[in-house]
Design an enzyme around this catalytic site. Structure first.
Site, PDB file in Angstrom:
ATOM      1  N   ASN A  77      -1.816  -6.276  17.612  1.00 18.82           N
ATOM      2  CA  ASN A  77      -0.969  -5.433  16.785  1.00 18.82           C
ATOM      3  C   ASN A  77       0.225  -5.887  17.247  1.00 18.82           C
ATOM      4  O   ASN A  77       0.197  -6.218  18.413  1.00 18.82           O
ATOM      5  CB  ASN A  77      -1.384  -3.902  16.889  1.00 18.82           C
TER       6      ASN A  77
ATOM      7  N   LYS B  52       2.052  -5.127   8.361  1.00 11.87           N
ATOM      8  CA  LYS B  52       1.179  -4.383   9.341  1.00 11.87           C
ATOM      9  C   LYS B  52       2.042  -3.451  10.073  1.00 11.87           C
ATOM     10  O   LYS B  52       1.954  -2.490  10.543  1.00 11.87           O
ATOM     11  CB  LYS B  52       0.151  -5.134  10.115  1.00 11.87           C
TER      12      LYS B  52
ATOM     13  N   ASN C 245      -4.378  10.863  11.668  1.00 11.93           N
ATOM     14  CA  ASN C 245      -3.635  10.124  10.618  1.00 11.93           C
ATOM     15  C   ASN C 245      -3.442  10.760   9.477  1.00 11.93           C
ATOM     16  O   ASN C 245      -2.215  10.563   8.601  1.00 11.93           O
ATOM     17  CB  ASN C 245      -4.205   8.727  10.536  1.00 11.93           C
TER      18      ASN C 245
ATOM     19  N   SER D  86      -4.387   4.339  17.319  1.00 13.43           N
ATOM     20  CA  SER D  86      -4.435   3.772  18.644  1.00 13.43           C
ATOM     21  C   SER D  86      -3.169   4.143  19.672  1.00 13.43           C
ATOM     22  O   SER D  86      -3.449   4.473  20.692  1.00 13.43           O
ATOM     23  CB  SER D  86      -4.303   2.177  18.691  1.00 13.43           C
TER      24      SER D  86
ATOM     25  N   GLY E 112     -12.562  -6.743  20.441  1.00 10.12           N
ATOM     26  CA  GLY E 112     -13.144  -7.917  21.216  1.00 10.12           C
ATOM     27  C   GLY E 112     -14.595  -7.979  21.321  1.00 10.12           C
ATOM     28  O   GLY E 112     -15.280  -8.839  20.799  1.00 10.12           O
TER      29      GLY E 112
ATOM     30  N   GLU F 183       1.289   0.442  22.869  1.00 15.18           N
ATOM     31  CA  GLU F 183       1.762  -0.975  22.179  1.00 15.18           C
ATOM     32  C   GLU F 183       3.406  -0.737  21.573  1.00 15.18           C
ATOM     33  O   GLU F 183       3.834  -1.444  20.623  1.00 15.18           O
ATOM     34  CB  GLU F 183       1.112  -1.528  21.180  1.00 15.18           C
TER      35      GLU F 183
ATOM     36  N   ALA G 109     -12.663  -3.102  22.733  1.00 15.00           N
ATOM     37  CA  ALA G 109     -13.062  -2.142  21.708  1.00 15.00           C
ATOM     38  C   ALA G 109     -13.217  -3.421  20.379  1.00 15.00           C
ATOM     39  O   ALA G 109     -14.235  -3.754  19.970  1.00 15.00           O
ATOM     40  CB  ALA G 109     -12.408  -1.333  21.213  1.00 15.00           C
TER      41      ALA G 109
ATOM     42  N   ALA H 226     -12.569  -0.511  15.550  1.00 14.61           N
ATOM     43  CA  ALA H 226     -13.682  -0.577  16.556  1.00 14.61           C
ATOM     44  C   ALA H 226     -13.232   0.702  17.905  1.00 14.61           C
ATOM     45  O   ALA H 226     -12.226   0.646  18.176  1.00 14.61           O
ATOM     46  CB  ALA H 226     -13.533  -2.060  17.200  1.00 14.61           C
TER      47      ALA H 226
ATOM     48  N   ASN I 265       2.340   0.358  11.228  1.00 14.94           N
ATOM     49  CA  ASN I 265       2.158   0.950  12.588  1.00 14.94           C
ATOM     50  C   ASN I 265       3.485   1.605  12.998  1.00 14.94           C
ATOM     51  O   ASN I 265       3.549   2.601  13.809  1.00 14.94           O
ATOM     52  CB  ASN I 265       1.914  -0.411  13.564  1.00 14.94           C
TER      53      ASN I 265
HETATM   54  P1  NAP Z   1      -8.573  -2.363  24.327  1.00 20.72           P
HETATM   55  O1  NAP Z   1      -9.997  -1.902  24.160  1.00 20.72           O
HETATM   56  O2  NAP Z   1      -7.701  -1.881  25.370  1.00 20.72           O
HETATM   57  O3  NAP Z   1      -9.138  -4.139  24.559  1.00 20.72           O
HETATM   58  C1  NAP Z   1      -8.314  -4.832  25.402  1.00 20.72           C
HETATM   59  C2  NAP Z   1      -9.237  -5.689  26.330  1.00 20.72           C
HETATM   60  O4  NAP Z   1      -8.469  -6.805  26.878  1.00 20.72           O
HETATM   61  C3  NAP Z   1      -9.704  -4.913  27.541  1.00 20.72           C
HETATM   62  O5  NAP Z   1     -11.049  -5.081  27.631  1.00 20.72           O
HETATM   63  C4  NAP Z   1      -9.157  -5.565  28.800  1.00 20.72           C
HETATM   64  O6  NAP Z   1     -10.030  -5.874  29.871  1.00 20.72           O
HETATM   65  C5  NAP Z   1      -8.784  -7.117  28.225  1.00 20.72           C
HETATM   66  N1  NAP Z   1      -7.766  -7.575  29.121  1.00 20.72           N
HETATM   67  C6  NAP Z   1      -6.588  -7.159  29.308  1.00 20.72           C
HETATM   68  N2  NAP Z   1      -5.861  -8.201  30.036  1.00 20.72           N
HETATM   69  C7  NAP Z   1      -6.347  -9.147  30.323  1.00 20.72           C
HETATM   70  C8  NAP Z   1      -6.655 -10.309  30.998  1.00 20.72           C
HETATM   71  N3  NAP Z   1      -5.544 -10.454  31.585  1.00 20.72           N
HETATM   72  N4  NAP Z   1      -7.680 -11.289  31.036  1.00 20.72           N
HETATM   73  C9  NAP Z   1      -8.910 -11.003  30.388  1.00 20.72           C
HETATM   74  N5  NAP Z   1      -8.953  -9.708  29.457  1.00 20.72           N
HETATM   75  C10 NAP Z   1      -7.794  -8.710  29.546  1.00 20.72           C
HETATM   76  O7  NAP Z   1      -7.974  -2.993  22.972  1.00 20.72           O
HETATM   77  P2  NAP Z   1      -8.549  -2.959  21.441  1.00 20.72           P
HETATM   78  O8  NAP Z   1      -8.561  -1.657  20.951  1.00 20.72           O
HETATM   79  O9  NAP Z   1      -9.692  -3.582  21.609  1.00 20.72           O
HETATM   80  O10 NAP Z   1      -7.260  -3.694  20.820  1.00 20.72           O
HETATM   81  C11 NAP Z   1      -7.087  -5.216  21.087  1.00 20.72           C
HETATM   82  C12 NAP Z   1      -6.000  -5.378  20.006  1.00 20.72           C
HETATM   83  O11 NAP Z   1      -6.295  -5.241  18.508  1.00 20.72           O
HETATM   84  C13 NAP Z   1      -4.413  -4.495  20.329  1.00 20.72           C
HETATM   85  O12 NAP Z   1      -3.483  -5.276  19.814  1.00 20.72           O
HETATM   86  C14 NAP Z   1      -4.938  -3.327  18.989  1.00 20.72           C
HETATM   87  O13 NAP Z   1      -3.670  -2.656  18.337  1.00 20.72           O
HETATM   88  C15 NAP Z   1      -5.596  -4.328  17.877  1.00 20.72           C
HETATM   89  N6  NAP Z   1      -6.388  -3.848  17.127  1.00 20.72           N
HETATM   90  C16 NAP Z   1      -7.528  -2.954  17.489  1.00 20.72           C
HETATM   91  C17 NAP Z   1      -8.157  -2.175  16.561  1.00 20.72           C
HETATM   92  C18 NAP Z   1      -9.284  -1.304  17.026  1.00 20.72           C
HETATM   93  O14 NAP Z   1     -10.044  -0.675  16.079  1.00 20.72           O
HETATM   94  N7  NAP Z   1      -9.407  -1.217  18.320  1.00 20.72           N
HETATM   95  C19 NAP Z   1      -8.020  -2.636  15.297  1.00 20.72           C
HETATM   96  C20 NAP Z   1      -7.133  -3.605  14.869  1.00 20.72           C
HETATM   97  C21 NAP Z   1      -6.218  -3.963  15.776  1.00 20.72           C
HETATM   98  P3  NAP Z   1     -10.585  -5.053  30.948  1.00 20.72           P
HETATM   99  O15 NAP Z   1     -11.748  -4.279  31.016  1.00 20.72           O
HETATM  100  O16 NAP Z   1     -10.351  -6.010  32.323  1.00 20.72           O
HETATM  101  O17 NAP Z   1      -9.359  -3.979  31.258  1.00 20.72           O
HETATM  102  O1  PAF Z   2      -3.071   1.246  15.364  1.00 18.73           O
HETATM  103  C1  PAF Z   2      -3.741   1.656  14.509  1.00 18.73           C
HETATM  104  O2  PAF Z   2      -4.291   2.626  15.102  1.00 18.73           O
HETATM  105  C2  PAF Z   2      -4.068   1.090  13.165  1.00 18.73           C
HETATM  106  O3  PAF Z   2      -3.320  -0.067  13.328  1.00 18.73           O
HETATM  107  C3  PAF Z   2      -3.532   1.996  11.931  1.00 18.73           C
HETATM  108  C4  PAF Z   2      -3.706   1.108  10.813  1.00 18.73           C
HETATM  109  C5  PAF Z   2      -2.399   2.823  12.149  1.00 18.73           C
HETATM  110  C6  PAF Z   2      -4.788   3.147  11.621  1.00 18.73           C
HETATM  111  O4  PAF Z   2      -5.099   4.025  12.728  1.00 18.73           O
END
Ligand code: NAP
Ligand code: PAF
Length: 311
Positions: free
Chosen positions: A111, A192, A210, A262, A22, A274, A20, A137, A196
């Site tokens: 995170n 942060k 939330n 999340s 990325g 996480e 999401a 995202a 969390n």
């Molecule tokens: P996600 O949607 O689960 O994305 C993680 C991605 O990592 C998946 O597409 C997965 O690909 C890939 N991956 C896992 N292992 C891998 C490997 N060995 N090599 C290459 N790619 C690999 O998670 P996300 O929501 O984007 O969150 C990512 C981080 O950002 C987390 O720590 C989250 O807490 C933080 N974050 C997220 C948000 C948000 O709004 N989403 C906001 C702030 C912070 P596959 O398709 O291969 O499984």
């Molecule tokens: O992990 C999450 O969902 C987010 O970091 C936060 C700030 C708790 C909002 O949902």
């Protein structure tokens, strides 16, 4: 290499972890004119990689071609942005061991805490940079991403070599609207983490949005969580109070009232949470300082139990 041969310049960014967040960052970086490649897992080699389907904050829909690459093919890497979940960072980086030039900065944007130190152990010569972002995202399908919230992004050095990379924040700012450098990134990571620790386990266990945490039902529990986290933060040298943490938690819960955290989403979708990098990290630091954190300990165990029941 024959002299005079011209290799194409490496992309500005190589993004490991195209979920999401990325997917949204890769799109915004590409749109800002910074060539970006997606480093995908080997298992994606056989899957169709259509153009990315991106919906921006304004609801505008765009199709955008972002090149993909596989680590086994030794793609040229200039800057590495790691955007997997916390527990996926080390397995994602392992295939790059011995293949990454020493000057390539590794930027971590997950995170939770405790992972960056292990990255420094694995890549002791590379600049390692940690980031905290509050952008929102969603991944809505195969390479279908939606930017759901504009947030703040902060980067800062994890090791000495990382200190020279403040300009990376400016490059990210070109794509995100804002991104800033903070030498004290550890303090931002702890704040942060506190948010969390408070929001994620409770919303996941009670299956609530939330915003429900802002009501009186959870006031006592949130206060206990904040007291415990503040004790650990102060022991770590990050000066804070339970009241300050509680204010921040209420503010974020209010601003994201309509969102599912999340951890809530991960549990509902049967994915790994996480919890280890969030509450698990807090418990480890509490134990190191001899501080009791019974409410956070209970939440940690409850999430582990729920994950196991679902597994
Ligand atoms: P996600 O949607 O689960 O994305 C993680 C991605 O990592 C998946 O597409 C997965 O690909 C890939 N991956 C896992 N292992 C891998 C490997 N060995 N090599 C290459 N790619 C690999 O998670 P996300 O929501 O984007 O969150 C990512 C981080 O950002 C987390 O720590 C989250 O807490 C933080 N974050 C997220 C948000 C948000 O709004 N989403 C906001 C702030 C912070 P596959 O398709 O291969 O499984
Ligand atoms: O992990 C999450 O969902 C987010 O970091 C936060 C700030 C708790 C909002 O949902």
């Amino acid at each position: 290499m024959p002299s005079g041969s011209q290799l194409p310049p490496p992309p500005s960014w190589s993004l490991l972890g195209c979920g999401a967040l990325g997917g949204v960052f890769a799109t915004l970086l590409t749109q800002s004119g910074q060539p970006t490649q997606l480093l995908l897992r080997e298992r994606h080699r056989a899957t169709l990689h259509p153009v990315v389907d991106f919906t921006g904050l304004d609801g505008q829909h765009t199709l955008i071609a972002i090149p993909r690459a596989f680590v086994a093919d030794r793609p040229a890497i200039r800057r590495l942005l790691v955007m997997t979940k916390a527990d996926q960072v080390i397995p994602a980086l392992l295939p790059l061991l011995g293949k990454l030039d020493k000057q390539v900065p590794i930027v971590l944007l997950h995170n939770g805490m405790g992972v960056a130190e292990r990255v420094v152990e694995l890549f002791p010569d590379n600049p390692v940079i940690a980031g905290v972002t509050s952008h929102g995202a969603l991944q809505q399908g195969h390479f279908v991403f939606r930017h759901t919230g504009r947030g703040e992004t902060w980067l800062g050095p994890v090791n000495e070599a990382g200190r020279q990379f403040a300009p990376l924040a400016d490059r990210l700012a070109q794509a995100l609207g804002q991104a800033s450098w903070d030498e004290q990134i550890l303090t931002r990571q702890w704040h942060k983490l506190a948010i969390n620790c408070a929001i994620n386990p409770l919303t996941a266990l009670y299956r609530i949005k939330n915003g429900e945490l802002t009501g009186p039902r959870f006031a006592d529990t949130l206060q206990q969580i904040c007291i415990e986290v503040a004790d650990v933060m102060n022991a770590e040298g990050i000066t804070t109070t339970a009241e300050e943490l509680a204010r921040r938690v209420q503010s974020v819960a209010g601003l994201t009232a309509d969102n599912y955290s999340s951890m809530h989403q991960d549990l509902e979708q049967g994915k790994e949470t996480e919890i280890e990098a969030i509450t698990g990290f807090l418990l480890a630091r509490a134990q190191a300082h001899g501080i009791m954190v019974p409410v956070n300990q209970g939440l940690y165990q409850a999430i582990k139990d729920r994950s196991q029941d679902q597994g």
